[in-house]
Write an enzyme that holds these catalytic residues in place. Structure first.
Site, PDB file in Angstrom:
ATOM      1  NE  ARG A 120      -0.281   4.988   1.221  1.00  0.00           N
ATOM      2  CZ  ARG A 120      -0.503   3.532   2.012  1.00  0.00           C
ATOM      3  NH1 ARG A 120      -0.981   3.321   2.920  1.00  0.00           N
ATOM      4  NH2 ARG A 120      -0.540   2.595   1.012  1.00  0.00           N
ATOM      5  CB  CYS A 154       3.869   4.238  -1.434  1.00  0.00           C
ATOM      6  SG  CYS A 154       2.157   4.508  -1.400  1.00  0.00           S
ATOM      7  CB  THR A 196      -0.849   7.188  -3.344  1.00  0.00           C
ATOM      8  OG1 THR A 196      -1.195   6.267  -4.319  1.00  0.00           O
ATOM      9  CG2 THR A 196      -1.666   8.157  -3.021  1.00  0.00           C
ATOM     10  CB  THR A 247      -4.075   5.150  -6.351  1.00  0.00           C
ATOM     11  OG1 THR A 247      -3.055   6.226  -6.041  1.00  0.00           O
ATOM     12  CG2 THR A 247      -3.419   3.828  -6.106  1.00  0.00           C
ATOM     13  CE  LYS A 266      -2.456  -0.862  -2.084  1.00  0.00           C
ATOM     14  NZ  LYS A 266      -1.389  -0.957  -1.389  1.00  0.00           N
ATOM     15  CB  CYS A 324       0.065   1.761  -7.933  1.00  0.00           C
ATOM     16  SG  CYS A 324      -0.381   0.747  -6.514  1.00  0.00           S
TER      17      CYS A 324
END
Length: 471
Positions: free
Chosen positions: A282, A316, A318, A360, A402, A433
């Site tokens: 994204r 999520c 984003t 993000t 991540k 995030c």
């Protein structure tokens, strides 16, 4: 329009007989444009088997489930199941089917109560399985139920090589059934009630001999047409668009489980998860105009919708930059995590608070959080370019969350960015995030000396919101 379906194949001839009796009902004949009837008979390997073993019932469960799921896709409004034994698992089947299945026992109970008073003697002709499992007793507890002594002979009349299931409506099959009816008559039965739908195929011949036997298929058809069946109450099912990222999805599910006040497995929330890590990044799209994730997200939501999800959650932050455009083309609501978070902050900390956002670069640049927080009258503080770099490093870096890290450099980097927004006046900090809460598994605040700044975990807030919707 009523779209009524009959499950055939459990008794081929009796299923066809029921379907014909639906068609010739006077209500239907006078209002044919109001009815759409469907009859479906799939290959059924144990069609000629008597109900002796549990395996027979299990095979019927699979068969009826598959046919009912096919009916769901055709917009059927009610289903008729002409098999007494199959009604023994009606409750467990109904929990997995969104269409109401008309209960044949309720149809007969309603009929009997209109014809005879409590305490009346009712003669029962039914299969060994239905008799042994006492399926009739709970529906006819106010009556005296009597059974013929020659049960084996009755079973031969139904299931034998020259039995009614094989199309023999006279001869020995008819005589065996007649003998059973005579015995019940001699015991003083006010009415004879079949618990085998095939017996409807020979009731006219028995009537001619003076037997007070009822046509269960006719009663079942008439009951289904006269009574509007409301859709069954089904357990709430949450659809989760997962994989963005994978660990955050598992963390979100765990938060739902931990926050559900369940005393056993069955009290937890049903969840269907489409774990799709192949959805394009994204942030890469929002910042660098790389592959658009919209269609991949929409396709995943449509699969969740097809699975019967009552609501969809997207763990999520984003991804919520794409939610509004996706929601326009869905029938199932997406529970907006950002809106839920803003509501929580305003309710617990007031409308004048300054909110720090660690997210993000895609979330920051899309201003999706900005728009939501401003709509609630909340002031937002984001990191400068240098400290935003630390946020991205803690998420996407080689030692980032991540990549599976939750301590070391990723923690140091995110704390630098948190310090920055706190020093700029942030009174609470959103971990914007869904991987960031993994770095703070046991912490709800950032403590610096005497200053304690609350950390806001959107996935936890969303999880609790969902739990509150279902309890």
């Amino acid at each position: 329009m009523e779209r009524i379906a009959v499950i055939g194949g459990l008794g081929t001839l009796s299923g066809g007989d029921l379907f014909f009796k639906l068609l010739k009902n006077q209500q239907v004949l006078k209002n044919q444009l109001n009815y759409h009837f469907i009859f479906e008979q799939q290959p059924y390997s144990q069609i000629n088997s008597p109900l002796y073993q549990e395996e027979d019932i299990k095979s019927r469960k699979y068969y009826t489930y598959n046919v009912c799921k096919n009916f769901e896709s055709k917009g059927v409004t009610s289903v008729l199941l002409p098999c007494f034994a199959c009604h023994s698992f009606l409750d467990e089947l109904q929990k997995e089917i969104s269409i109401p299945i008309v209960n044949i026992f309720e149809a007969l109970s309603n009929y009997v109560s209109s014809k005879v008073g409590k305490g009346a003697k009712i003669g029962i002709l039914t299969s060994d399985y239905v008799k042994v499992n006492q399926l009739l007793n709970s529906y006819f507890k106010d009556y005296d139920l009597l059974f013929p002594t020659q049960q084996e002979q009755l079973m031969e009349a139904i299931y034998g090589e020259q039995g009614i299931k094989n199309g023999y409506f006279d001869g020995l099959a008819l005589e065996y059934v007649y003998e059973a009816c005579v015995e019940l008559n001699n015991l003083g039965c006010d009415i004879i009630l079949p618990g085998i739908t095939e017996l409807s195929l020979i009731v006219e011949q028995l009537w001619k001999r003076g037997i007070p036997i009822v046509d269960v298929n006719q009663i079942y058809a008439d009951y289904a047409l006269m009574n509007k069946n409301s859709s069954p109450k089904k357990a709430f099912k949450l659809g989760i668009l997962g994989g963005i990222g994978p660990s955050a999805t598992v963390d979100f599910m765990n938060k739902i489980i931990k926050n559900t006040p369940a005393k056993n497995d069955q009290e937890h929330i049903k969840m269907v998860v489409e774990q799709n890590p192949q959805i394009p990044d994204r942030t890469a799209n929002l910042v660098y105009h790389e592959t658009d994730p919209t269609i991949a997200m929409f396709s995943t939501c449509k699969r969740l919708e097809a699975e019967g999800a009552d609501a969809i959650a997207i763990p999520c932050n984003t991804a919520h930059a794409f939610v509004n455009s996706i929601q326009e083309h869905l029938n199932t609501p997406i529970i907006n995590m950002l809106t839920t978070t803003a509501e929580y902050i305003k309710e617990h900390y007031g409308g004048k608070i300054k909110v720090g956002l660690l997210a993000t670069s895609g979330t920051i640049q899309s201003e999706v959080y900005h728009d939501v927080l401003k709509a609630f009258g909340l002031n937002i503080i984001v990191p400068d370019e240098k400290h935003q770099g630390y946020v991205m490093e803690s998420i996407y870096g080689k030692d980032g969350v991540k990549a599976g890290y939750t301590d070391g450099n990723c923690r140091k980097n995110i704390l630098k960015s948190a310090d920055y927004v706190i020093n700029k006046g942030a009174q609470v900090v959103i971990l914007g995030c869904t991987e960031l809460p993994l770095i703070f598994p046991d912490e709800s605040d950032i403590i610096k000396g005497s200053q304690k700044t609350p950390l806001i975990d959107p996935t936890l807030i969303l999880a609790r919101k969902i739990v509150s919707m279902t309890t």
